[in-house]
Design a protein around this motif. Structure first.
Motif, PDB file in Angstrom:
ATOM      1  N   ALA A  57     -19.644  -5.063 -54.224  1.00 55.47           N
ATOM      2  CA  ALA A  57     -20.049  -5.669 -53.612  1.00 55.47           C
ATOM      3  C   ALA A  57     -21.827  -5.659 -54.579  1.00 55.47           C
ATOM      4  CB  ALA A  57     -20.220  -4.526 -52.443  1.00 55.47           C
ATOM      5  N   LEU A 305     -18.982  -3.571 -45.049  1.00 53.24           N
ATOM      6  CA  LEU A 305     -19.323  -4.691 -45.848  1.00 53.24           C
ATOM      7  C   LEU A 305     -20.609  -6.308 -45.861  1.00 53.24           C
ATOM      8  CD1 LEU A 305     -16.621  -4.449 -48.461  1.00 53.24           C
ATOM      9  CD2 LEU A 305     -19.050  -3.880 -49.072  1.00 53.24           C
ATOM     10  N   LYS A 306     -19.433  -6.780 -44.762  1.00 57.55           N
ATOM     11  CA  LYS A 306     -20.070  -7.811 -43.167  1.00 57.55           C
ATOM     12  C   LYS A 306     -21.276  -7.407 -42.881  1.00 57.55           C
ATOM     13  CE  LYS A 306     -18.644 -10.556 -39.312  1.00 57.55           C
ATOM     14  NZ  LYS A 306     -18.109  -9.994 -38.452  1.00 57.55           N
ATOM     15  N   GLU A 309     -24.001  -7.513 -45.938  1.00 56.05           N
ATOM     16  CA  GLU A 309     -24.517  -8.925 -46.155  1.00 56.05           C
ATOM     17  C   GLU A 309     -25.359  -9.614 -45.836  1.00 56.05           C
ATOM     18  OE1 GLU A 309     -20.884 -11.438 -45.784  1.00 56.05           O
ATOM     19  OE2 GLU A 309     -19.562  -9.895 -47.575  1.00 56.05           O
ATOM     20  N   GLN A 310     -25.936  -9.370 -44.135  1.00 52.46           N
ATOM     21  CA  GLN A 310     -26.333 -10.951 -43.580  1.00 52.46           C
ATOM     22  C   GLN A 310     -27.710  -9.376 -44.284  1.00 52.46           C
ATOM     23  OE1 GLN A 310     -27.287  -8.810 -39.267  1.00 52.46           O
ATOM     24  NE2 GLN A 310     -25.486  -7.422 -39.936  1.00 52.46           N
ATOM     25  N   GLU A 312     -28.938  -8.948 -47.587  1.00 48.31           N
ATOM     26  CA  GLU A 312     -28.813  -9.441 -48.666  1.00 48.31           C
ATOM     27  C   GLU A 312     -29.325 -10.588 -48.487  1.00 48.31           C
ATOM     28  OE1 GLU A 312     -27.850  -7.839 -51.859  1.00 48.31           O
ATOM     29  OE2 GLU A 312     -27.822  -6.339 -49.860  1.00 48.31           O
ATOM     30  N   MET A 313     -29.329 -11.855 -47.329  1.00 43.22           N
ATOM     31  CA  MET A 313     -29.355 -13.337 -48.086  1.00 43.22           C
ATOM     32  C   MET A 313     -31.183 -13.391 -47.647  1.00 43.22           C
ATOM     33  SD  MET A 313     -27.073 -14.127 -44.072  1.00 43.22           S
ATOM     34  CE  MET A 313     -26.378 -15.698 -44.617  1.00 43.22           C
TER      35      MET A 313
END
Length: 313
Positions: A57, A305-306, A309-310, A312-313
């Motif tokens: 990731a 990871l989910k 991810e938020q 990383e946006m």
């Protein structure tokens, strides 16, 4: 199943007056550090399922055996295992790699260290992910005193403090049996037995439930504790009241984004006040016991990871 040969190679790194055994992966992802902090009686190897997923990731994954564990230093003074020393090791590890801050992930006692680290060094922690152990409120009485009043002298936290050396010796005499009996899942319900739970477990000839790891995986933990003994790791417990005093003047609110992962069958209760102290927390519960990332590796990876991810946006 993941064998020891699949796990990152170790480095011995001198930090904060000790030497830490560190397993590092994803150096190609420099700039996105994530530090995984094991619990008791564990080992960096407990994160074996998370390391490759985090590297894939895009993370630089740093997994120390903390002081008292594995081939890391085992100071003789009990006070060398307080929250200032344990968090100081992690800060010095960040300095070693040249990082201002990192995401920290903890399980069990590792969660306690990550919560304390975030309180003491908020500028060095950008996100918090903790498994099993929620934030522990600092009440009016020191933690061991409080536990002794509620659970009595045989409760293992209390016993470790009030009878130093007793449990250490029993666990060391029965290292394989203790760890084999401890790392289980789907155990049948039993009424609490008299005596100290960890000593009882070390002396029990027959394990309950099902193993959570293969014989070769368990051998990594057994070999490590046969080498290190248990006293260094148990000394973490012997600093709970000291930690209570050390945190007296610290702002108790954690503002960082946080993910709390519970096991629905864990004996550690969920916190009813978590959002009071960790307002920016998201909570995930998995159908498992205490050894969350080893019992449910895929689900744990997916949750972590989910959530990451938020950001990383």
């Amino acid at each position: 199943m993941i064998n020891k040969t699949d796990f990152p190679k170790l480095s011995l790194i001198s930090v904060n007056g000790v030497e830490l055994e560190v397993f590092e992966a994803g150096r190609q992802n420099l700039g996105k550090p994530i530090v995984l902090c094991h619990g008791w009686p564990e080992h960096a190897f407990s994160w074996r399922y998370q390391v490759p997923a985090l590297v894939d990731a895009g993370y630089h994954v740093i997994v120390p055996n903390q002081r008292g564990y594995g081939n890391s230093s085992r100071p003789t003074e009990v006070t060398d295992y307080d929250i200032e020393h344990l968090s100081g090791d992690l800060i010095a590890l960040l300095d070693h790699y040249g990082y201002e801050d990192a995401t920290f992930v903890g399980h069990d006692w590792g969660s306690m260290v990550v919560w304390g680290l975030t309180l003491l060094h908020p500028n060095r922690v950008n996100k918090v992910i903790n498994l099993s152990l929620p934030y522990q409120e600092r009440g009016e009485r020191p933690w061991i005193k409080f536990m002794e009043e509620i659970f009595g002298g045989d409760y293992y936290f209390v016993h470790f403090n009030r009878q130093p050396g007793v449990a250490d010796a029993v666990l060391e005499e029965n290292t394989f049996q203790f760890l084999r009996n401890l790392y289980r899942k789907n155990e049948p319900f039993r009424e609490p037995q008299p005596g100290m739970a960890m000593i009882n477990l070390a002396r029990a000839e027959t394990p309950l439930g099902e193993p959570i790891m293969s014989d070769s995986e368990l051998a990594v933990f057994v070999s490590s504790f046969e080498s290190s003994g248990f006293t260094g790791s148990i000394n973490w417990y012997r600093n709970l009241d000291r930690n209570w005093h050390l945190l007296a003047n610290v702002n108790p609110i954690i503002q960082q984004p946080a993910l709390m992962i519970y096991g629905d069958r864990d004996v550690i209760p969920k916190s009813e006040k978590l959002t009071e102290f960790v307002p920016n927390v998201e909570v995930v519960s998995l159908d498992c016991g205490h050894w969350i990332q080893q019992e449910k590796p895929e689900e744990t990876n997916q949750a972590i990871l989910k959530w990451l991810e938020q950001w990383e946006m």
